[in-house]
Write a protein that holds these residues in place. Structure first.
Motif, PDB file in Angstrom:
ATOM      1  N   ALA A 103       0.835  -1.211   0.000  1.00  0.00           N
ATOM      2  CA  ALA A 103       0.000   0.000   0.000  1.00  0.00           C
ATOM      3  C   ALA A 103       0.866   1.256   0.000  1.00  0.00           C
ATOM      4  O   ALA A 103       0.552   2.242  -0.693  1.00  0.00           O
ATOM      5  CB  ALA A 103      -0.927  -0.017   1.220  1.00  0.00           C
ATOM      6  N   GLU A 104       1.936   1.255   0.745  1.00  0.00           N
ATOM      7  CA  GLU A 104       2.816   2.415   0.803  1.00  0.00           C
ATOM      8  C   GLU A 104       3.487   2.654  -0.546  1.00  0.00           C
ATOM      9  O   GLU A 104       3.576   3.801  -1.020  1.00  0.00           O
ATOM     10  CB  GLU A 104       3.867   2.190   1.899  1.00  0.00           C
ATOM     11  N   GLU A 105       3.942   1.576  -1.174  1.00  0.00           N
ATOM     12  CA  GLU A 105       4.594   1.708  -2.483  1.00  0.00           C
ATOM     13  C   GLU A 105       3.593   2.195  -3.537  1.00  0.00           C
ATOM     14  O   GLU A 105       3.919   3.013  -4.389  1.00  0.00           O
ATOM     15  CB  GLU A 105       5.197   0.366  -2.902  1.00  0.00           C
ATOM     16  N   ARG A 106       2.378   1.702  -3.461  1.00  0.00           N
ATOM     17  CA  ARG A 106       1.367   2.133  -4.432  1.00  0.00           C
ATOM     18  C   ARG A 106       1.043   3.613  -4.253  1.00  0.00           C
ATOM     19  O   ARG A 106       0.843   4.355  -5.220  1.00  0.00           O
ATOM     20  CB  ARG A 106       0.102   1.273  -4.261  1.00  0.00           C
ATOM     21  N   ARG A 107       1.013   4.042  -2.979  1.00  0.00           N
ATOM     22  CA  ARG A 107       0.740   5.468  -2.732  1.00  0.00           C
ATOM     23  C   ARG A 107       1.862   6.343  -3.283  1.00  0.00           C
ATOM     24  O   ARG A 107       1.622   7.388  -3.890  1.00  0.00           O
ATOM     25  CB  ARG A 107       0.594   5.685  -1.220  1.00  0.00           C
ATOM     26  N   GLN A 108       3.111   5.844  -3.093  1.00  0.00           N
ATOM     27  CA  GLN A 108       4.242   6.603  -3.620  1.00  0.00           C
ATOM     28  C   GLN A 108       4.162   6.737  -5.143  1.00  0.00           C
ATOM     29  O   GLN A 108       4.396   7.800  -5.709  1.00  0.00           O
ATOM     30  CB  GLN A 108       5.558   5.923  -3.241  1.00  0.00           C
ATOM     31  N   GLU A 152       1.464   6.489  -6.984  1.00  0.00           N
ATOM     32  CA  GLU A 152       0.321   7.322  -7.372  1.00  0.00           C
ATOM     33  C   GLU A 152       0.675   8.806  -7.273  1.00  0.00           C
ATOM     34  O   GLU A 152       0.291   9.607  -8.123  1.00  0.00           O
ATOM     35  CB  GLU A 152      -0.876   6.993  -6.483  1.00  0.00           C
ATOM     36  N   GLU A 153       1.436   9.134  -6.242  1.00  0.00           N
ATOM     37  CA  GLU A 153       1.844  10.529  -6.094  1.00  0.00           C
ATOM     38  C   GLU A 153       2.793  10.944  -7.213  1.00  0.00           C
ATOM     39  O   GLU A 153       2.784  12.084  -7.663  1.00  0.00           O
ATOM     40  CB  GLU A 153       2.523  10.730  -4.737  1.00  0.00           C
ATOM     41  N   PRO A 190       1.182   5.012 -11.858  1.00  0.00           N
ATOM     42  CA  PRO A 190       0.571   3.741 -11.479  1.00  0.00           C
ATOM     43  C   PRO A 190       0.075   2.934 -12.685  1.00  0.00           C
ATOM     44  O   PRO A 190      -0.086   1.715 -12.591  1.00  0.00           O
ATOM     45  CB  PRO A 190      -0.605   4.145 -10.597  1.00  0.00           C
TER      46      PRO A 190
END
Lengths: 201, 155
Positions: free
Chosen positions: B48-53, B55-56, B60
């Protein structure tokens, strides 16, 4: 006494000039005939038995038989029981063709199927993995794991299947070579026993 | 138990053992393939943390395609090399200026390669192959015992 004047091949008393009073001493030893050694008894010849000729099937055929036919049969040596038994053993028993063996036919088919399946499975797994056919064939993201598992199984086991097929065919060839007989033709259910003179092996 | 085994005979027992080994070997190979797929999936799955990074950073969309490709690559490299499955197939780097990048295949530097020679015999395939060999051997034994019913035939 001199025995001159007498033919030594014959007894003196039966020759001219023989006087029993004079030639008694000569005649005496001649009376002691050499004992002839008995000749050894010759082996008994094979008994000549009359062989009963088969009954004539047709009167005309019987009349056409030669006059010496009965004599020919009569002077043939009699057949011993051992000879009859050997004739029975020499009946036309021929080896069965290995290709009539259902197990061997099944093994041959299985060998070919294993080789074809192994090669085909390995090619399919290569196509699935390297060409991206997991996506390209329309498989959804949810169906991809199953396709990948099948591809892995095909990758790992297909060469072994092909190897088993090759070894199976090799075994079949060795089996046929083991059962191959150069003396007689093989029996076929349709044609029956092959004639002895028709040997091509 | 012993009586039933005697009733089967040597060929029957060999075929039974061969079928059991073949089915069991295929099952074991399927489980191994499933575990390999799961490991590859875990190696390419973003947290989840990597996906958020990502996305920012606005990248993605390309991650999904790369995930499928590298998942397949991980599986095939594992099959053909016989090495271990890496835990992570990518690395996410955060630059000093705040940009985020993701790099795939960094695991190869520390990858244990046994052979790149394509297909190789894996121990997991031996039970299934042994079962198949037992079945074929039993059929060969049946072929050797077979006798023709033809009245003039001699085996």
């Amino acid at each position: 006494m001199d025995r001159a004047g007498f033919d030594p091949r014959y007894s003196p008393e039966f020759q001219r000039g023989f006087d029993p009073a004079v030639h008694e001493e000569i005649a005496a030893p001649t009376e002691q005939h050499e004992h002839v050694q008995p000749r050894p008894i010759t082996p008994v010849p094979e008994p000549i038995m009359r062989r009963i000729p088969p009954a004539p099937v047709d009167a005309a055929e019987g009349s056409e038989q030669s006059a010496t036919a009965g004599a020919d049969d009569m002077f043939r040596p009699a057949e011993s029981p051992d000879q009859e038994r050997s004739d029975e053993e020499a009946a036309p028993v021929v080896p069965a063709s290995p290709w009539r063996n259902p197990y061997l036919v099944a093994l041959s088919v299985a060998g070919l199927v294993l080789i074809a399946g192994g090669v085909g499975g390995f090619r399919w797994s290569l196509k699935q993995v390297f060409s991206g056919a997991v996506y390209g064939s329309g498989a959804s993201e949810g169906g991809m794991p199953e396709a990948m598992i099948a591809a892995q199984l095909a990758w790992g086991l297909s060469p072994l299947l092909a190897l088993a097929g090759v070894l199976t065919l090799l075994g079949v060839f060795f089996f046929v070579a083991w059962r191959w007989s150069p003396q007689r033709r093989f029996v076929d259910d349709d044609s029956g026993a092959a004639p002895p003179g028709n040997q091509s092996d | 138990m012993v009586a039933s085994l005697r009733r089967l005979g040597l060929i029957g027992m060999a075929i039974t053992a061969g079928v059991l080994l073949l089915v069991g070997g295929i099952a074991v190979a399927a489980v191994d393939a499933q575990l390999r797929s799961d490991a590859a999936t875990a190696a390419v799955t973003l947290t989840a943390e990597e996906r958020r990074q990502l996305e920012e950073a606005g990248i993605p969309e390309s991650v999904g395609t790369d995930t499928g490709y590298f998942r397949r690559s991980l599986i095939m490299e594992n099959l053909s090399s016989g090495g271990d499955m890496p835990e992570r197939a990518f690395e996410i780097h955060e630059m000093e200026d705040g940009n985020v990048s993701i790099s795939w295949g960094g695991y190869r530097a520390e990858y244990t390669v046994i052979s790149w020679g394509g297909w190789q015999l894996q121990p997991i395939g031996i039970p299934a192959f042994t079962g198949l060999a037992l079945i074929i051997g039993a059929v060969f034994a049946g072929a050797a015992r077979w006798q023709s019913r033809h009245p003039l035939a001699r085996n």
